[in-house]
Design an enzyme around this catalytic site. Structure first.
Site, PDB file in Angstrom:
ATOM      1  N   GLY A 198       0.640  -1.243   0.078  1.00 28.39           N
ATOM      2  CA  GLY A 198      -0.056  -0.304   0.007  1.00 28.39           C
ATOM      3  C   GLY A 198       0.669   1.479   0.041  1.00 28.39           C
TER       4      GLY A 198
ATOM      5  CG  HIS B 253      -7.866   3.541   5.287  1.00 29.43           C
ATOM      6  ND1 HIS B 253      -8.537   4.670   5.670  1.00 29.43           N
ATOM      7  CD2 HIS B 253      -6.939   3.909   4.381  1.00 29.43           C
ATOM      8  CE1 HIS B 253      -7.637   5.823   5.302  1.00 29.43           C
ATOM      9  NE2 HIS B 253      -6.868   5.352   4.327  1.00 29.43           N
TER      10      HIS B 253
ATOM     11  CB  THR C 101      -4.798   2.010   7.789  1.00 29.00           C
ATOM     12  OG1 THR C 101      -5.024   2.084   6.494  1.00 29.00           O
ATOM     13  CG2 THR C 101      -6.010   1.967   8.437  1.00 29.00           C
TER      14      THR C 101
HETATM   15  C1  LIG Z   1      -5.252   3.402  -3.068  1.00 36.93           C
HETATM   16  C2  LIG Z   1      -4.871   3.416  -1.699  1.00 36.93           C
HETATM   17  C3  LIG Z   1      -4.705   4.585  -1.031  1.00 36.93           C
HETATM   18  C4  LIG Z   1      -4.341   4.723   0.134  1.00 36.93           C
HETATM   19  N1  LIG Z   1      -4.205   5.922   0.951  1.00 36.93           N
HETATM   20  C5  LIG Z   1      -3.512   5.950   2.029  1.00 36.93           C
HETATM   21  C6  LIG Z   1      -3.021   7.178   2.772  1.00 36.93           C
HETATM   22  O1  LIG Z   1      -2.921   8.163   2.013  1.00 36.93           O
HETATM   23  N2  LIG Z   1      -2.452   7.146   3.774  1.00 36.93           N
HETATM   24  C7  LIG Z   1      -2.179   5.804   4.583  1.00 36.93           C
HETATM   25  O2  LIG Z   1      -1.930   6.255   5.848  1.00 36.93           O
HETATM   26  N3  LIG Z   1      -3.073   4.812   4.143  1.00 36.93           N
HETATM   27  C8  LIG Z   1      -3.510   4.781   2.982  1.00 36.93           C
HETATM   28  N4  LIG Z   1      -3.788   3.491   2.535  1.00 36.93           N
HETATM   29  C9  LIG Z   1      -3.911   2.344   3.278  1.00 36.93           C
HETATM   30  C10 LIG Z   1      -2.292   1.917   3.594  1.00 36.93           C
HETATM   31  O3  LIG Z   1      -1.589   1.895   2.552  1.00 36.93           O
HETATM   32  C11 LIG Z   1      -2.444   0.351   4.149  1.00 36.93           C
HETATM   33  O4  LIG Z   1      -3.235   0.491   5.291  1.00 36.93           O
HETATM   34  C12 LIG Z   1      -1.254  -0.216   4.164  1.00 36.93           C
HETATM   35  O5  LIG Z   1      -0.331  -0.421   3.135  1.00 36.93           O
HETATM   36  C13 LIG Z   1      -1.358  -1.811   4.904  1.00 36.93           C
HETATM   37  O6  LIG Z   1      -0.265  -2.363   5.009  1.00 36.93           O
HETATM   38  P1  LIG Z   1      -0.182  -3.835   4.943  1.00 36.93           P
HETATM   39  O7  LIG Z   1       1.345  -4.210   5.091  1.00 36.93           O
HETATM   40  O8  LIG Z   1      -1.091  -4.424   6.156  1.00 36.93           O
HETATM   41  O9  LIG Z   1      -0.620  -4.482   3.701  1.00 36.93           O
HETATM   42  P2  LIG Z   1      -0.050  -4.229   2.156  1.00 36.93           P
HETATM   43  O10 LIG Z   1       0.670  -2.964   1.914  1.00 36.93           O
HETATM   44  O11 LIG Z   1      -1.221  -4.337   1.243  1.00 36.93           O
HETATM   45  O12 LIG Z   1       0.727  -5.309   1.913  1.00 36.93           O
HETATM   46  C14 LIG Z   1       0.484  -6.567   1.543  1.00 36.93           C
HETATM   47  C15 LIG Z   1       1.656  -7.238   0.620  1.00 36.93           C
HETATM   48  O13 LIG Z   1       1.482  -8.782   0.662  1.00 36.93           O
HETATM   49  C16 LIG Z   1       1.553  -9.205  -0.736  1.00 36.93           C
HETATM   50  N5  LIG Z   1       0.770 -10.349  -0.742  1.00 36.93           N
HETATM   51  C17 LIG Z   1      -0.539 -10.741  -0.425  1.00 36.93           C
HETATM   52  N6  LIG Z   1      -0.688 -11.801  -0.627  1.00 36.93           N
HETATM   53  C18 LIG Z   1       0.298 -12.344  -1.192  1.00 36.93           C
HETATM   54  C19 LIG Z   1       0.614 -13.917  -1.403  1.00 36.93           C
HETATM   55  N7  LIG Z   1      -0.159 -14.853  -1.542  1.00 36.93           N
HETATM   56  N8  LIG Z   1       1.862 -14.132  -1.816  1.00 36.93           N
HETATM   57  C20 LIG Z   1       2.903 -12.919  -1.789  1.00 36.93           C
HETATM   58  N9  LIG Z   1       2.489 -11.720  -1.488  1.00 36.93           N
HETATM   59  C21 LIG Z   1       1.417 -11.771  -1.259  1.00 36.93           C
HETATM   60  C22 LIG Z   1       0.857  -8.022  -1.464  1.00 36.93           C
HETATM   61  O14 LIG Z   1       1.137  -8.031  -2.785  1.00 36.93           O
HETATM   62  C23 LIG Z   1       1.254  -6.790  -0.904  1.00 36.93           C
HETATM   63  O15 LIG Z   1       2.535  -6.275  -1.365  1.00 36.93           O
HETATM   64  C24 LIG Z   1      -4.190   3.616   1.122  1.00 36.93           C
HETATM   65  C25 LIG Z   1      -4.248   2.282   0.241  1.00 36.93           C
HETATM   66  C26 LIG Z   1      -4.500   2.261  -0.925  1.00 36.93           C
HETATM   67  C27 LIG Z   1      -4.736   0.839  -1.629  1.00 36.93           C
END
Ligand SMILES: Cc1cc2nc3c(=O)[nH]c(=O)nc-3n(C[C@H](O)[C@H](O)[C@H](O)COP(=O)(O)OP(=O)(O)OC[C@H]3O[C@@H](n4cnc5c(N)ncnc54)[C@H](O)[C@@H]3O)c2cc1C
Length: 562
Positions: A88, A496, A541
């Site tokens: 994200g 989020h 988030t």
């Molecule tokens: C369009 C958008 C705008 C946003 N704007 C904001 C903002 O301005 N400010 C803010 O604070 N938050 C924002 N968010 C939210 C924030 O980016 C997320 O809350 C955060 O990135 C979540 O992190 P994470 O590590 O939980 O998941 P993610 O960052 O989604 O990471 C999960 C990773 O696991 C990988 N993955 C999943 N399944 C598999 C698998 N089976 N095998 C291998 N790899 C896998 C995915 O490809 C991904 O790279 C936004 C999100 C998006 C999508």
């Protein structure tokens, strides 16, 4: 030596990989389904200070992922989640805020022992390098550079909205991550000094960190499932794009695939509600009914205006979410500062978006909960995502209230020079499809822009027939049933998703992990990402997720291997 396998290289996964590989005795393997996002080779659309293109490129997202927002809305629609290193943080809007201290005290009260605000604050400080504020709330040594745009760079529309808010009782405050108070704030943004995006794959996984001999970054590999010996996780089965499979072994396996894919991965591995697993023919390793439940989002709706020429941004390629308003619904059963409005200088990357200013509202402390379920045991098939937004009446009432507040702000006499036709909007499938690149879309957008510029007094008609499909803001404001219908059929998310593997006590049937991210009922398996959140913070988030990863990294470093 402790061998770690981190499954998913998103916002959290990259942080974890960087921190765990600081210990030379650890051997860390980070696996990501998407492409590497290397500090020296970031594509322009990702690098840009204007973030509104990266999440639309299907190279960067799980292209088949869809979600149902509300039970009565028009079925499934695309739900963008990152599929590249950095996750994200590589495609998001770069807003960098923490939420209210009470959000974290609530986590502790819900059974995530030790996640109270006082204990989380050192990690919020550790992750950041705040350029504008020092003191006990802020850090200057972390990898994530956070700054606020200078007042003079704000668009005339945004400045005018800030003045309007001031007149309406929401004075301008300087630090979105300071004391928790209602007001208007210049948005805190995570960006490099040169005005570029800094995903965790760049700011945590710098060249120097990548050069560590004990860190292995493996991209373009999808994790099928976690491997078990009895109830101990011992590795994972990975498949490449050509469906060649390999088994990788580790002492500790950490699932960091994000709030949609982490529960799906756990369920494919036999951890989840046993009946649901059995229906897909998946052998049950451990029955955990909470996996995939407690799905949270911030439900959203918007009010937009056609911008007269003098109200448009002078920096179209600059960051667009320039200010925010934090306000309280004062609805019974809701908390303070429970509502959020992002004030956008432009509403999309294309020519129409450049001509629209928007108040993008969301319920920042939402109570509705949905679920992620498996569609299949095949990792190539996307899970089912049902947000069930607005199922809690408090969420519906507050989103309607936000629309009314937005109309009142846009219609304020103070906004006269900076607004024209005002209309209710949302990030609907129609809006998303207009944003897609392509010649036909470009022609349509170009024609509409020309018409909007030239139509003068007829502009209102044009907007209502071509953009809002007959819906006028006045009609919504004068008819509660019409407002309810509009909001429930157009509610969107804010990207989020969170909460689907939530922390809590082992005695809590809905909890999936303990406070250290260890999955209940099995050994050697951890979760570390936005899915751990017991309740949704009043924040975008990303920073809360990075804070989680910093804390889990420390917990793992201090935990003895059994
Ligand atoms: C369009 C958008 C705008 C946003 N704007 C904001 C903002 O301005 N400010 C803010 O604070 N938050 C924002 N968010 C939210 C924030 O980016 C997320 O809350 C955060 O990135 C979540 O992190 P994470 O590590 O939980 O998941 P993610 O960052 O989604 O990471 C999960 C990773 O696991 C990988 N993955 C999943 N399944 C598999 C698998 N089976 N095998 C291998 N790899 C896998 C995915 O490809 C991904 O790279 C936004 C999100 C998006 C999508």
């Amino acid at each position: 030596m402790t061998r770690y396998l981190i499954l998913g290289g998103g916002s959290a996964g990259c942080v974890l990989a960087a921190r765990l590989s600081e210990v030379p005795e650890n051997d860390v393997c980070l696996v990501e389904a998407g492409n590497d996002l290397h500090p020296a080779r970031m594509p322009a659309a990702i690098r840009s200070a204007y973030p509104g293109r990266a999440y639309l490129d299907i190279q960067n997202i799980w292209r088949h992922l869809q979600a149902v927002m509300h039970a009565s809305s028009q079925g499934h629609r695309r739900y963008e989640q990152a599929r590249l290193l950095g996750g994200g943080s590589a495609i998001n809007a770069m807003m960098a805020n923490r939420g209210a201290p009470q959000d974290y005290d609530e986590w502790h009260e819900m059974g995530a022992d030790g996640w109270d605000w006082r204990s989380c604050l050192p990690y919020f400080r550790k992750l950041e390098n705040d350029q504008d504020h020092v003191g006990k709330l802020h850090g200057q040594d972390g990898p994530l550079r956070i700054a606020r745009p200078a007042l003079e760079t704000l668009s005339p529309f945004v400045r005018s909205m800030i003045n309007t808010l001031e007149h309406q009782g929401y004075p301008l405050k300087l630090d979105q991550n300071g004391a928790w108070k209602d007001g208007a704030y210049i948005g805190a943004v995570a960006m490099s000094e040169g005005g570029e995006r800094i995903p965790t794959s760049v700011c945590y996984l710098s060249e120097a960190v990548r050069a560590r001999p004990n860190l292995h970054i493996r991209t373009r590999l999808t994790v099928d499932k976690v491997l078990f010996e009895g109830k101990r996780a011992v590795g994972a089965r990975l498949v490449d794009n050509g469906s060649h499979a390999e088994h990788v072994h580790a002492d500790r396996v950490v699932v960091s695939a994000g709030a949609i894919h982490s529960p799906a991965l756990l369920m494919r591995s036999g951890i989840g509600p046993s009946e649901a697993l059995a229906s897909h023919g998946i052998p049950v390793v451990h029955h955990l009914p909470g996996v995939g439940g407690n799905l949270m989002e911030h439900p959203s709706i918007a009010v937009s205006t056609f911008l007269p020429k003098q109200a448009r941004t002078l920096f179209p390629e600059g960051h667009h979410e320039q200010a925010v308003v934090r306000f309280s619904s004062n609805l019974h059963g809701c908390t303070s500062g429970d509502m959020h409005g992002a004030i956008l200088s432009r509403s999309a990357w294309h020519s129409i978006g450049y001509r629209l200013g928007t108040l993008f509202f969301w319920v920042n402390k939402s109570y509705s909960r949905g679920r992620v379920t498996l569609n299949s045991s095949d990792p190539a098939l996307a899970p089912n995502v049902e947000f069930n937004m607005l199922s809690d009446p408090r969420d519906l009432a507050r989103l309607k209230q936000a629309l009314t507040f937005g109309a009142c702000l846009m219609k304020d006499a103070n906004m006269k020079a900076c607004s024209d036709v005002i209309f209710a909007a949302s990030y609907s499938p129609r809006v998303a499809s207009v944003a897609r690149p392509g010649i036909w879309n470009a022609l349509q957008r170009g024609t509409l822009c020309g018409l909007l510029e030239m139509s003068g007094p007829l502009r209102k008609r044009l907007v209502h027939s071509l953009v809002t499909q007959g819906v006028t803001l006045e009609a919504l404001l004068n008819d509660d049933a019409a407002m309810t219908h509009f909001v429930t059929s157009n509610v969107g998310g804010t990207w989020h998703p969170s909460g689907t593997c939530r922390m809590g006590k082992a005695s809590d049937p809905d909890a999936v992990t303990g406070a250290d991210g260890a999955v209940h009922g099995v050994e050697g398996l951890f979760v570390c990402d936005a899915s751990l959140m017991p309740s949704i913070p009043r924040a975008n988030t990303n920073v809360p997720t990075i804070m989680i990863a910093e804390r889990i990294a420390d917990a793992l470093k201090n935990k003895k291997t059994t």
